[in-house]
Design a protein around this motif. Structure first.
Motif: not given
Length: 551
Positions: A77-82, A100-109, A153-154, A159-163
């Motif tokens: 699942f990390r491979f898929i997220a990558e 909006s940034p498409n590789t860093n979700g820090s600026h998005l709700r 969830e997996m 996805l969350d680990e990679l932001r």
């Protein structure tokens, strides 16, 4: 049996998809989709235009084998997220959030993250449009830690680990996605007529089907509070998981010693019994096992390299069967070329090639006919065995499609480099043993009819028969959608086996006709390709989940 599975909550088949609205063709929106299949992972951006058409941007990524047989789910699942992250970086136009940034979700709700539908082509129990639990693996996969966990969830964890600012909002089965895609593309903007897409089926690395059932018949859901107010016209798309039919029921399906050898060597013996006879993942291996036996009996004139794929488990792919079967010539020159190259063989004779061609056709014909039997069972379950009208609902809107057959694409040809071999001393005796062995294999597959043209030719000429069966085309195989739509059953299909194997659809249709009887109007069964079904279908399920607040 189908009714029992719809009642029993613990059943491994007839699984509710929680898709209760069928596309009208008017749906609009841009969604991401991931299609996790047995061989590849596809990441797609789907733009639904609202008129039965869509735009698709996609990238296919081969899945490394170590990720498919692994004690932990995290590497897969990390491979898929990558790959989702890589896809968004390569295709920034796929990000619908302008600026909006498409590789860093820090600026998005989180609620503003791009929505993604996840097609998970393995057996799982679905609990809602956005939640499920893995039941078991097939297609040769084995990831124990994932069993009982939610695929959404997996993936979200990866996805969350990679932001990556993507939210997984829907879980879809590939056959469900194929059904929805065929309905969307055949609706032509939502014009209501009297036909409905009832079935979606996959014939590729794996095999499965989905169909539209009356919610009233899905009794395993009746105890849930959200289904207490169901109406008689309410529908539910059902994932049949027909690849598991026959599990634990010895003798229910036709079997040969080669089926037993293949099953015993598989990661899940005595499971996926129907899939092991239909899906492309296993057909090449069945051919390989038979060829090994022929080689061990010294019944070939050809010689095999010591490191030939014939001696390696899963060394032969299903595509070889399609290529060999596509050679309609009398001298099998194309088939000889394929065998020479794929098997790493030398001095392949015409008899060698013709025998392997007959066995290839027998294996694929059994697969097609078993698929036809399963398809006929769904037709019966849908209540459309005879001239009954189709199920109707305000959410079932479609119209005539452009074609009702699967167009057979040309098979790439390789240059044939071998010619007819000369007979050596004692070769005639070996040929007789060879032919007897091939005939025995074909008969054991329940396909003795293939031998009739050869036996007749031998009887009439007294010469060694060259077996090249050519079943007659059924008139329905090239029908169009003209005519009355009352009671029509439109079947969306996808997968390389039905797309590329010669006459797979025809053989499947003939089996449907044999099961339902000569009085069944087989022209009502309108089969058409639903290309990109897994990806577009996942987008449609994501849209439904968003609208139903199932995130």
């Amino acid at each position: 049996m189908a009714e029992d599975a719809l009642e029993r909550e613990e059943s491994l088949s007839q699984i509710p998809s929680y898709v209760k609205a069928i596309p009208t063709g008017r749906e609009k929106g841009v969604f991401l989709a991931v299609d996790l299949g047995g061989t590849n992972c596809r990441v797609c951006s789907v733009n639904l235009h609202g008129d039965g058409t869509y735009s698709l941007v996609q990238t296919k990524y081969p899945i490394p084998r170590p990720l498919t047989v692994n004690p932990s789910y995290k590497p897969l699942f990390r491979f898929i997220a990558e790959k989702i992250r890589d896809f968004l970086e390569e295709h920034p136009e796929s990000d619908i959030h302008d600026g909006s940034p498409n590789t860093n979700g820090s600026h998005l709700r989180r609620e503003d993250f791009q929505k993604l539908g996840f097609t998970f082509s393995f057996t799982y129990e679905q609990h809602s449009l956005a939640k499920g639990s893995v039941m078991f693996w097939d297609k040769g996969w084995d990831i124990p830690e994932a069993l009982g966990r939610d695929p959404c969830e997996m993936l979200q964890e990866g996805l969350d680990e990679l932001r990556v600012p993507v939210l997984v909002v829907a879980l879809a089965n590939d056959s469900v996605g194929t059904l929805l895609t065929r309905t969307y593309t055949s609706s032509k903007g939502g014009t209501s007529v009297r036909t409905t897409t009832t079935i979606g089926a996959i014939f590729g690395t794996g095999t499965n089907a989905a169909y539209v059932e009356k919610l009233e018949n899905v009794k395993r859901l009746h105890h849930r509070a959200d289904f207490q107010t169901r109406q008689p016209e309410d529908l539910m798309v059902i994932n049949t998981e027909w690849g598991c039919f026959g599990d634990g029921q010895d003798g229910l399906l036709p079997s040969t010693e080669y089926d037993e050898i293949l099953d015993a060597a598989s990661p899940h013996p005595r499971q996926e019994m129907t899939e092991k006879r239909i899906s492309g993942l296993y057909l090449g291996e069945l051919l390989r096992l038979i060829v090994v036996r022929l080689a061990d009996e010294n019944l070939f004139s050809m010689s095999l390299h010591p490191e030939s794929p014939v001696y390696q488990r899963d060394g032969i792919e299903c595509s070889l069967l399609s290529n060999i079967a596509g050679d309609d010539s009398n001298d099998c020159l194309q088939a000889i070329g394929y065998i020479t190259d794929t098997f790493r063989a030398a001095n392949v004779s015409v008899d060698d090639a013709c025998a392997i061609q007959v066995i290839s056709k027998a294996i694929a014909r059994r697969a097609a006919r078993l698929a036809g039997v399963a398809l006929a069972a769904i037709v019966v379950q849908c209540g459309q065995r005879r001239e009954s009208p189709p199920m109707t609902s305000s959410s079932l809107l479609s119209s005539k499609t452009d074609t009702a057959r699967v167009d057979q694409k040309p098979i790439l040809e390789t240059k044939a480099s071998s010619s007819r071999s000369t007979y050596k001393n004692g070769f005639s005796a070996m040929c007789r043993r060879f032919r007897a062995f091939v005939y025995g294999v074909v008969r054991s597959l329940g396909l003795g009819w293939l031998l009739r043209p050869a036996m007749a030719a031998k009887k009439n000429s007294g010469a060694p028969a060259v077996i090249s069966p050519k079943p007659q085309l059924s008139s329905s195989a090239t029908m169009t959608n003209d005519g009355d739509d009352v009671g029509a059953i439109e079947v969306g299909v996808d997968g390389s086996l039905i797309e590329f194997y010669p006459k797979f659809e025809q053989e499947m249709r003939e089996a449907v006709r044999d099961v339902l009887g000569p009085d069944y109007d087989e022209k009502r069964l309108r089969i058409g390709m639903a290309k990109d079904g897994s990806g577009v279908g996942a987008a449609l399920v994501a849209l439904a989940a968003t609208m139903q607040n199932e995130t």
